[in-house]
Design a protein around this motif. Structure first.
Motif, short mmCIF file in Angstrom:
data_model
loop_
_atom_site.label_atom_id
_atom_site.label_comp_id
_atom_site.label_asym_id
_atom_site.label_seq_id
_atom_site.Cartn_x
_atom_site.Cartn_y
_atom_site.Cartn_z
N UNK A 1 0.88 -1.04 -0.05
CA UNK A 1 0.05 -0.04 -0.05
C UNK A 1 0.88 1.21 0.03
N UNK A 2 2.06 1.30 -0.39
CA UNK A 2 3.03 2.55 -0.73
C UNK A 2 3.42 2.92 0.56
N UNK A 3 3.67 2.13 1.88
CA UNK A 3 3.94 2.42 3.27
C UNK A 3 5.67 2.15 3.21
N UNK A 4 6.34 1.73 2.36
CA UNK A 4 7.73 1.15 2.69
C UNK A 4 8.50 2.24 3.43
N UNK A 5 8.35 3.53 2.98
CA UNK A 5 9.19 4.33 3.98
C UNK A 5 8.89 4.30 5.39
N UNK A 6 7.73 4.32 5.52
CA UNK A 6 7.34 4.40 7.13
C UNK A 6 7.71 3.08 7.66
N UNK A 7 7.59 1.99 7.08
CA UNK A 7 7.92 0.74 7.75
C UNK A 7 9.40 0.83 7.82
N UNK A 8 10.24 1.36 7.23
CA UNK A 8 11.67 1.51 7.18
C UNK A 8 11.93 2.38 8.40
N UNK A 9 11.31 3.33 8.50
CA UNK A 9 11.46 4.36 9.57
C UNK A 9 11.14 3.61 11.15
N UNK A 10 10.12 2.93 11.04
CA UNK A 10 9.60 2.24 12.21
C UNK A 10 10.55 1.15 12.54
N UNK A 11 11.32 0.53 11.30
CA UNK A 11 12.19 -0.79 11.68
C UNK A 11 13.44 -0.47 11.75
N UNK A 12 13.81 0.66 11.67
CA UNK A 12 15.32 1.08 11.65
C UNK A 12 16.11 0.86 10.55
N UNK A 13 15.56 0.75 9.52
CA UNK A 13 16.23 0.53 8.12
C UNK A 13 15.82 -0.44 7.11
N UNK A 14 16.10 -0.22 5.89
CA UNK A 14 15.59 -1.09 4.85
C UNK A 14 15.91 -2.57 5.00
N UNK A 15 16.93 -2.73 5.77
CA UNK A 15 17.37 -4.25 5.92
C UNK A 15 16.56 -4.90 6.78
N UNK A 16 15.86 -4.25 7.28
CA UNK A 16 14.79 -5.00 8.44
C UNK A 16 13.33 -5.10 7.93
N UNK A 17 13.10 -4.85 6.58
CA UNK A 17 11.95 -4.91 6.17
C UNK A 17 11.87 -5.82 4.75
N UNK A 18 10.90 -6.56 4.59
CA UNK A 18 10.60 -7.40 3.74
C UNK A 18 9.09 -7.22 3.10
N UNK A 19 9.01 -7.07 1.71
CA UNK A 19 7.70 -7.05 1.23
C UNK A 19 7.38 -8.09 0.19
N UNK A 20 6.18 -8.32 0.28
CA UNK A 20 5.90 -9.54 -0.91
C UNK A 20 4.89 -9.12 -1.77
N UNK A 21 4.61 -7.63 -1.82
CA UNK A 21 3.53 -7.03 -2.64
C UNK A 21 4.00 -5.93 -3.46
N UNK A 22 5.16 -5.04 -3.30
CA UNK A 22 5.42 -3.85 -3.85
C UNK A 22 7.09 -4.15 -4.46
N UNK A 23 6.95 -4.45 -5.59
CA UNK A 23 8.11 -4.63 -6.35
C UNK A 23 8.63 -3.41 -6.73
N UNK A 24 7.96 -2.33 -7.28
CA UNK A 24 8.67 -1.13 -7.46
C UNK A 24 9.31 -0.44 -6.36
#
Length: 300
Positions: free
Chosen positions: A210-233
């Motif tokens: 749903x386009x919230x990867x920047x928010x998830x990265x912020x909450x999880x402390x970095x992109x390395x702590x985030x996985x998506x199964x739905x947002x390829x772009x």
């Protein structure tokens, strides 16, 4: 045998039920007379031309049914066993399917409920493995009330993790029943999560895209702590890992889910069933998001 197929890309109207030669079990495989087969978002992505180029294409990677052919080297499975699994060579939405991974269906499940499991639970477990979710960590699951999100919530809880799940308020009681702490998605989501987890979370799984990867990265402390199964772009843009079956499958999840179901600790609701002949209607229901829960085709 009857099987779902399309010979051109397009909307649900391009789907056909055609007659194809029956498949046969190879070494390490079983063939089942299919009783139910799961329907997934990848099906309409394939049908609309977003994933593959070859035509014609058949559909389906998960099925529940009765074993009627056993390949060389298979032990512990007998003709007539009721099993659920994955394989199908992309043609499990048919009267017969060949499975490369399967488990017995427990007495607590019927064929429809069993067919709802394989792809859903494998995807959820794989993503949790990639995030290293374990006891005493906190994970945020974006889109926690859908089939894959629900599976991820329950697996994470079973691992001893604290789970925060974003979803619409109408599903919050459901998420609480699974062991998650629900928060509403949309504007202000970050603040709502921080209100109950002031230091953020250890990891985040994006199921909704749903386009919230920047928010998830912020909450999880970095992109390395985030996985998506739905947002390829978004994964490419923000350096987030996009989880796919090519990463290595978590096939163990099917047996784990059936065991937890028998223990009363896991459930994947079936939203609606459709006869195989009505596969176009199943696609319309899935694409429109009008049905909550897994869509399953019944065969025979």
């Amino acid at each position: 045998m009857k099987a779902a197929q399309f010979s051109r890309f397009g909307g649900p109207e391009v789907l056909e039920i055609v007659n194809l030669p029956e498949p046969h079990a190879g070494p390490g495989e079983v063939r089942v007379r299919v009783r139910a087969a799961g329907v997934n978002a990848s099906d309409w992505k394939k049908r609309s031309g977003q994933m593959d180029e070859g035509l014609p294409q058949t559909l389906g990677y998960e099925a529940a049914g009765v074993v009627d052919e056993i390949g060389d080297g298979v032990e512990g499975t007998r003709l007539g066993d009721a099993v659920v699994g994955m394989g199908g060579g992309g043609a499990a939405q048919a009267e017969y399917a060949v499975l490369s991974t399967w488990v017995p269906i427990p007495d607590s499940l019927d064929f429809v409920g069993a067919a709802a499991l394989p792809s859903t639970v494998e995807t959820a477990a794989r993503a949790l493995d990639q995030l290293g979710v374990a006891r005493d960590v906190t994970i945020l699951i974006n889109g926690a009330s859908g089939s894959i999100g629900s599976a991820a919530v329950q697996f994470a809880v079973a691992r001893g993790a604290r789970v925060i799940g974003t979803a619409s308020p109408a599903t919050h009681d459901y998420l609480r029943s699974l062991g998650a702490e629900p928060v509403a998605y949309g504007e202000g989501m970050v603040e709502r999560v921080r209100a109950i987890a002031p230091e953020g979370v250890d990891s985040a799984l994006d199921v909704a895209g749903s386009g919230v990867l920047p928010e998830l990265i912020d909450l999880a402390g970095g992109a390395e702590n985030v996985v998506t199964i739905a947002d390829v772009a978004g994964a490419r843009q923000y350096g987030v890992h996009f989880s796919s079956g090519g990463d290595g499958r978590a096939d163990y999840a099917i047996a784990l889910a059936t065991r937890l179901i028998d223990e009363g600790r896991f459930r994947i609701p079936v939203g609606k069933t459709f006869p195989l002949d009505d596969i176009a209607e199943a696609h319309r229901a899935g694409e429109s998001n009008v049905v909550r829960g897994k869509l399953v085709l019944t065969v025979g």
